[in-house]
Design an enzyme around this catalytic site. Structure first.
Site, PDB file in Angstrom:
ATOM      1  N   CYS A 155       5.395 -11.259  -8.902  1.00 12.01           N
ATOM      2  CA  CYS A 155       5.398 -12.559  -8.225  1.00 12.01           C
ATOM      3  C   CYS A 155       5.116 -12.640  -6.819  1.00 12.01           C
ATOM      4  CB  CYS A 155       6.908 -13.317  -8.418  1.00 12.01           C
ATOM      5  SG  CYS A 155       7.294 -13.499 -10.143  1.00 12.01           S
TER       6      CYS A 155
ATOM      7  N   ASP B 162       1.430   2.441   5.838  1.00 16.87           N
ATOM      8  CA  ASP B 162       3.004   2.900   5.599  1.00 16.87           C
ATOM      9  C   ASP B 162       3.616   3.460   6.880  1.00 16.87           C
ATOM     10  OD1 ASP B 162       5.156   3.025   4.019  1.00 16.87           O
ATOM     11  OD2 ASP B 162       4.491   4.999   2.968  1.00 16.87           O
TER      12      ASP B 162
END
Length: 325
Positions: free
Chosen positions: A146, A204
């Protein structure tokens, strides 16, 4: 400091409204109220808020919603029961729960027929392999997670996707930085954007990876390469779009490296961009939560549509109208 007039702040609520119209059209075709069941076994405040938003948005828009607060030690059995309950159309689980591999196991417990979050192994495999349908006739769309899908819908709304180009190539020529490489949001988002043609820098805490389909989009799906020695400061000056989702309130994107006129999107529950972002960005989306919930309802409708066999005429129309998600 006054906002510069050339930066447009776009609120998630405005984007969600356009998607809700699509959801309402889908509901009318079904002719009933689908039942979405949410399982809350987490003490995480953000999970609780997300659950409340889900229920409110679902009920306001013609869905049934049940929030079941279950002790985490009993959650596995509760999920199996919901899988077997014919009343339940879709299941959402609010993570984190155990915060380890047990959460990954629970994701696979949910029946693929009721998984509206795109976390089942089949859906994850399809996403990374750039397989967009679950059937050979290309009628039943593979469900996407989502939050990454919400970001894609926002980029479509902002016209970052070039609709002149063919589906699957509409981000060709775009350079995008995604700050976050979680398995739930950051890595899937980088893969989806690269599969649509973008050059994506995945940042990251320790390193930078590049996601791309190769020069001239030669590859069918993305490939990943390391960028030794790179950090966020190398990526930002190159990026047309910067998408950040670092949890917590301490991290802030270094705006001094931001490309003039970049599009900036924040999907963290905290603001990763300081207010000064509006001095350099052309478009700024400070939060995406409301779009994420509408995408969840859209995924649920796609699941229900996939369980009904379309007529040959409808099948032809749907195949001709394939979309990016």
């Amino acid at each position: 400091m006054a906002d510069k007039p050339n930066c447009k702040v776009v609120l998630a609520n405005n984007i969600a409204k356009s998607l809700l119209r699509e959801v309402q059209d889908g509901l009318q075709k079904i002719g009933r109220k689908p039942l979405l069941v949410g399982f809350l076994s987490s003490s995480d405040p953000a999970a609780k808020v997300y659950a409340e938003w889900t229920g409110k948005t679902a009920k306001e828009n013609g869905f049934e919603f049940e929030l079941r607060e279950i002790d985490r030690e009993l959650l596995e059995d509760a999920l199996l029961d919901a899988n077997n309950d014919p009343r339940v159309d879709g299941i959402i689980v609010y993570y984190p729960i155990f915060g380890n591999r047990q959460d990954q196991y629970l994701q696979q417990i949910v029946s693929i027929d009721k998984d509206v979050e795109g976390l089942s192994h089949k859906y994850v495999f399809n996403m990374y392999q750039n397989i967009r349908f679950v059937d050979d006739a290309n009628l039943k769309k593979s469900i996407l997670p989502c939050t990454p899908l919400a970001v894609i819908k926002i980029l479509e709304y902002l016209r970052i996707y070039n609709t002149i180009l063919a589906y699957g190539n509409r981000l060709h020529g775009r350079t995008i930085t995604v700050i976050n490489r979680s398995e739930v949001v950051g890595r899937p988002l980088a893969a989806l954007l690269a599969n649509d043609g973008a050059q994506v820098y995945s940042v990251d805490i320790n390193d930078v990876q590049e996601f791309t389909r190769g020069e001239g989009l030669r590859k069918k799906r993305h490939e990943v390469s390391e960028k030794p020695g790179w950090n966020i400061n190398d990526c930002l000056p190159l990026s047309d779009v910067v998408i950040s989702g670092v949890p917590g309130d301490k991290y802030k994107v270094p705006l001094e490296k931001l490309k003039e006129g970049a599009v900036c999107i924040n999907f963290s529950s905290e603001r990763n961009f300081t207010p000064e972002v509006k001095e350099k960005a052309s478009i700024y989306v400070p939060a995406i939560g409301k779009v994420t919930i509408v995408v969840l309802l859209r995924n649920l409708l796609n699941k229900i549509d996939a369980t009904t066999e379309p007529s040959s005429e409808k099948a032809t129309q749907e195949k001709a109208a394939q979309t990016t998600a």
